[in-house]
Each structure stands twice: as structure tokens, then as C-alpha cells.
Design a protein around this motif. Structure first.
Motif: not given
Length: 200
Positions: A55-64, A66-71
Motif C-alpha cells: 500500500x501507499x502506507x507501506x511505500x511511505x514507510x520504506x521511503x522514510x 531509505x531517506x528519500x525526500x518529498x515522497x
């Protein structure tokens, strides 16, 4: 509200000197920045406890992590560009529209199953010692035949007919949920990609 998230397009590499990542969707090339590309890659999912749900929640958690910005901004922009598709977890009309809009295109080579593990199938390259992925039978069947259909909706219709012929009738919801569950292992392991449906 969290949605299922699916990446759209065939990755065709990085371009220099522009330093952009390029996806092909239909007959068009679309460019992404490095950060946008990072979000698109994460949309494929990650193998977590064998669950087909990403889900988008899973993506946002993994992005955080991974230290991606403005996800979240990149996620919204990729949806607007037609490079990500969001589908309500509960399915419904939006899920039907999703499978009507896209088709599955296979990558890798089918390596079949084994006597020791007849219910799972390997995908990869014959020259390698290990397969790239081992997927359940439903995913392998989708990988093998999904590209024949002009859209994933047609695949759902075929699955419903086969179930009925076997006296195992399934409603639209069950067939659609099964297809989306079978789709995720193929995306997570880059065994296939989603492209625009062929118009008949």
C-alpha cells in the motif's frame, strides 16, 4: 486512506547527459528525476511476510527508511503522470477500472517447477545457478498467459469462465482479488511490468 499502489511502465534505463531515468508507457518515453524514480521503484513492493498487499502506507514507510525526500509529493506527481496507479484496498469500481486500463507484460524466462516443489515456479535466466524469483502457481499462470489478453480485465473474465467450467463459480470480487494477489510477486521481483491495455 491507504491504497494499493502499482508501478506503471517498462524501465528502459538512465540517460546522460540529462541524468534522468526513462520509462516506456505504451509508445511514449517518460522521464523521471532520481527521486521520482526511487518512489517508482518502491511502488513495486517488498517481500514482507509473503503478503501480496503493498500500500501507499507501506511505500511511505520504506521511503522514510531509505531517506528519500518529498515522497508524498513525488507519489502524487507520478500518479498524475500515469506512472503509478492507486487502487482502493476494498476493490470496487476503481479496481475494475484499473484492470481494464492496464495489461501485464512478462519479463525473464520461465524455468518451470520441480519435483521437490511442484506448487511453485521459477523465473529467471537458464544460465544462472539460481532463479531470480520463485512464485506461486497463480502468479506463474498470470505471467505465462497474461500478455495474451488485451487487458487484465480480460484475464479476470477468462479466470471466471474457467472457474465456472470447473463448477467452482467465483464472483467478480473474488476473481479480481485473486488476480491482484497474483500480480504482486511478479512486480516485486521484476518478472513483469504493467503497460497500457491494447485497444481492440
Amino acid at each position: 486512506m491507504s491504497h494499493l499502489v502499482f508501478p506503471i511502465g517498462h524501465y528502459v534505463g538512465e540517460r546522460h547527459p540529462e541524468e534522468v531515468q526513462v520509462l516506456r508507457v505504451g509508445v511514449e518515453h517518460r522521464t523521471l528525476t532520481q527521486d521520482e524514480f526511487g518512489v517508482w521503484v518502491l511502488a513495486h513492493g517488498a517481500p514482507v511476510d509473503g503478503s501480496p498487499v503493498w500500500t501507499t502506507d507501506d511505500l511511505l514507510r520504506l521511503a522514510e527508511e531509505s531517506e528519500l525526500t518529498d515522497v508524498r509529493r513525488h507519489l502524487d506527481e507520478l500518479v498524475e503522470k500515469g506512472l503509478l496507479a492507486l487502487v482502493p484496498v476494498a476493490g470496487g469500481a476503481e479496481a475494475v477500472a484499473f484492470v481494464e486500463t492496464y495489461r501485464l507484460a512478462p519479463m525473464l524466462v520461465g524455468l518451470g517447477n520441480s519435483e521437490a516443489d511442484p506448487d511453485d515456479y521459477a523465473l529467471g535466466f537458464p544460465q544462472l545457478d539460481e532463479p531470480v524469483a520463485v512464485v506461486p502457481a497463480g502468479s506463474y499462470e498470470l505471467w505465462q498467459w497474461g500478455h495474451v489478453a488485451p487487458s487484465m480485465w480480460h484475464t479476470c473474465e477468462v479466470r471466471a469462465k474457467v472457474a465456472a467450467d470447473l463448477n467452482e463459480p467465483s464472483g467478480t470480487t473474488e476473481v479480481l482479488d485473486g488476480l491482484l494477489a497474483d500480480l504482486r510477486p511478479l512486480l516485486v521481483n521484476s518478472c513483469a511490468y504493467l503497460d497500457l491495455a491494447r485497444r481492440e
